[in-house]
Design a protein around this motif. Structure first.
Motif, PDB file in Angstrom:
ATOM      1  N   ALA A 211      -3.608 -11.043 -16.049  1.00 56.48           N
ATOM      2  CA  ALA A 211      -2.496 -11.660 -15.322  1.00 56.48           C
ATOM      3  C   ALA A 211      -1.177 -11.373 -16.023  1.00 56.48           C
ATOM      4  O   ALA A 211      -0.168 -11.053 -15.375  1.00 56.48           O
ATOM      5  CB  ALA A 211      -2.721 -13.164 -15.194  1.00 56.48           C
ATOM      6  N   ALA A 212      -1.155 -11.478 -17.358  1.00 55.31           N
ATOM      7  CA  ALA A 212       0.063 -11.157 -18.108  1.00 55.31           C
ATOM      8  C   ALA A 212       0.399  -9.680 -17.960  1.00 55.31           C
ATOM      9  O   ALA A 212       1.576  -9.307 -17.791  1.00 55.31           O
ATOM     10  CB  ALA A 212      -0.116 -11.522 -19.578  1.00 55.31           C
ATOM     11  N   ALA A 213      -0.613  -8.824 -17.997  1.00 47.90           N
ATOM     12  CA  ALA A 213      -0.377  -7.393 -17.810  1.00 47.90           C
ATOM     13  C   ALA A 213       0.155  -7.112 -16.405  1.00 47.90           C
ATOM     14  O   ALA A 213       1.063  -6.287 -16.227  1.00 47.90           O
ATOM     15  CB  ALA A 213      -1.662  -6.607 -18.051  1.00 47.90           C
ATOM     16  N   ALA A 214      -0.387  -7.804 -15.396  1.00 46.99           N
ATOM     17  CA  ALA A 214       0.092  -7.622 -14.027  1.00 46.99           C
ATOM     18  C   ALA A 214       1.554  -8.022 -13.913  1.00 46.99           C
ATOM     19  O   ALA A 214       2.354  -7.333 -13.258  1.00 46.99           O
ATOM     20  CB  ALA A 214      -0.759  -8.442 -13.057  1.00 46.99           C
ATOM     21  N   ALA A 215       1.932  -9.116 -14.570  1.00 46.07           N
ATOM     22  CA  ALA A 215       3.331  -9.553 -14.545  1.00 46.07           C
ATOM     23  C   ALA A 215       4.236  -8.500 -15.157  1.00 46.07           C
ATOM     24  O   ALA A 215       5.322  -8.209 -14.632  1.00 46.07           O
ATOM     25  CB  ALA A 215       3.467 -10.878 -15.280  1.00 46.07           C
ATOM     26  N   ALA A 216       3.786  -7.900 -16.259  1.00 42.22           N
ATOM     27  CA  ALA A 216       4.591  -6.865 -16.914  1.00 42.22           C
ATOM     28  C   ALA A 216       4.724  -5.636 -16.028  1.00 42.22           C
ATOM     29  O   ALA A 216       5.802  -5.049 -15.910  1.00 42.22           O
ATOM     30  CB  ALA A 216       3.965  -6.501 -18.255  1.00 42.22           C
ATOM     31  N   VAL A 217       3.631  -5.241 -15.394  1.00 41.89           N
ATOM     32  CA  VAL A 217       3.656  -4.063 -14.532  1.00 41.89           C
ATOM     33  C   VAL A 217       4.566  -4.288 -13.326  1.00 41.89           C
ATOM     34  O   VAL A 217       5.338  -3.404 -12.931  1.00 41.89           O
ATOM     35  CB  VAL A 217       2.224  -3.714 -14.078  1.00 41.89           C
TER      36      VAL A 217
END
Length: 267
Positions: A211-217
């Motif tokens: 989820a954190a990676a998705a937010a960054a992407v």
């Protein structure tokens, strides 16, 4: 439960599980309605009812259903709520099963809804979702687990809002970000849902780190987590989500509020 949810100009509230109420462009939209009280739902167990019921939500313009195959995304009362709405947007297979007023959208197709605020139309773009591991076995229609879609809401003068549905794939998020640049806010299903009999118990939705990676992407300025509590098969909850965003240096993006509390969709 009987107190109505006041109308907002541009905000979202999560009621529990995947269910979010989005007020945008003068429209009230509900995603993945689940209004049953706690109890068994087939092979799944609901552990908490919603923060507000159907009467509190009131009339809606549109219901978004990421998929109707699983009761944690569309339970009995949620299904009745959707069927009573003027319009339901979902995937093509789900639309066939739901019947009227459901309209099926394949990924990368859009539907427009007139806005009562005088701003023209709200565009709802269906985007792909993978309900399990990328290497999971796919069915005859090419889906992992079942047909699932996400949604991107946009319109003149409005923030662009991504609602993930039960997606577990960062590759899919990257494709959405590439094809729909400028997403301002994201409602991410982030409870790391697991069912031991499926895909060796691997997550069927985003875990906290993804989820954190998705937010960054995505580059979104506002991230609202959903679908991380209210059901026994979630393996991660709010503490894990907050820790993952902290470790990624993205805590400033995360908007967490008690269920039924409004979160603005703009800074």
């Amino acid at each position: 439960m009987s107190t109505g949810l006041s109308r907002r100009e541009c905000a979202v509230t999560v009621l529990g599980g995947p269910t979010a109420v989005i007020d945008i462009g003068g429209l009230r939209i509900v995603s993945d309605p689940t209004f049953d009280e706690a109890g068994p739902q087939g092979y799944l167990t609901k552990t908490a009812g919603p923060a507000a019921d159907e009467d509190a939500v009131g009339p809606v313009a549109l219901v978004l259903v990421s998929h109707e195959a699983h009761p944690d995304n569309l339970d009995g009362r949620g299904r009745a709520f959707a069927k009573a709405a003027p319009l339901v947007l979902t995937g093509p297979l789900a639309a066939e099963r739901l019947g009227s007023p459901a309209v099926g959208l394949s990924p990368w197709t859009a539907h427009t809804v007139p806005r009562p605020d005088g701003g023209g139309d709200l565009t709802v773009l269906a985007v792909p979702a993978v309900h399990g591991p990328e290497d999971g076995e796919r069915d005859a229609d090419g889906n992992v687990n079942c047909e699932v879609i996400g949604f991107v809401l946009s319109g003149q003068g409005l923030p662009t809002v991504y609602v993930s549905g039960d997606n577990a794939s960062i590759r899919t998020v990257a494709e959405i970000s590439r094809r729909v640049p400028g997403i301002d806010a994201a409602v991410l299903h982030a409870g790391a849902a697991r069912v031991p009999a499926k895909f060796d118990g691997r997550p069927l939705s985003l875990d906290s780190r993804r989820a954190a990676a998705a937010a960054a992407v995505l580059g979104a300025e506002i991230v609202v987590p959903a679908h991380y509590d209210g059901w026994a098969h979630f393996s991660e909850g709010l503490p894990e989500i907050e820790l993952a965003f902290h470790e990624a240096g993205l805590s400033s993006l995360l908007r967490v509020a008690p269920h039924g509390t409004w979160v603005p969709l703009t800074r």
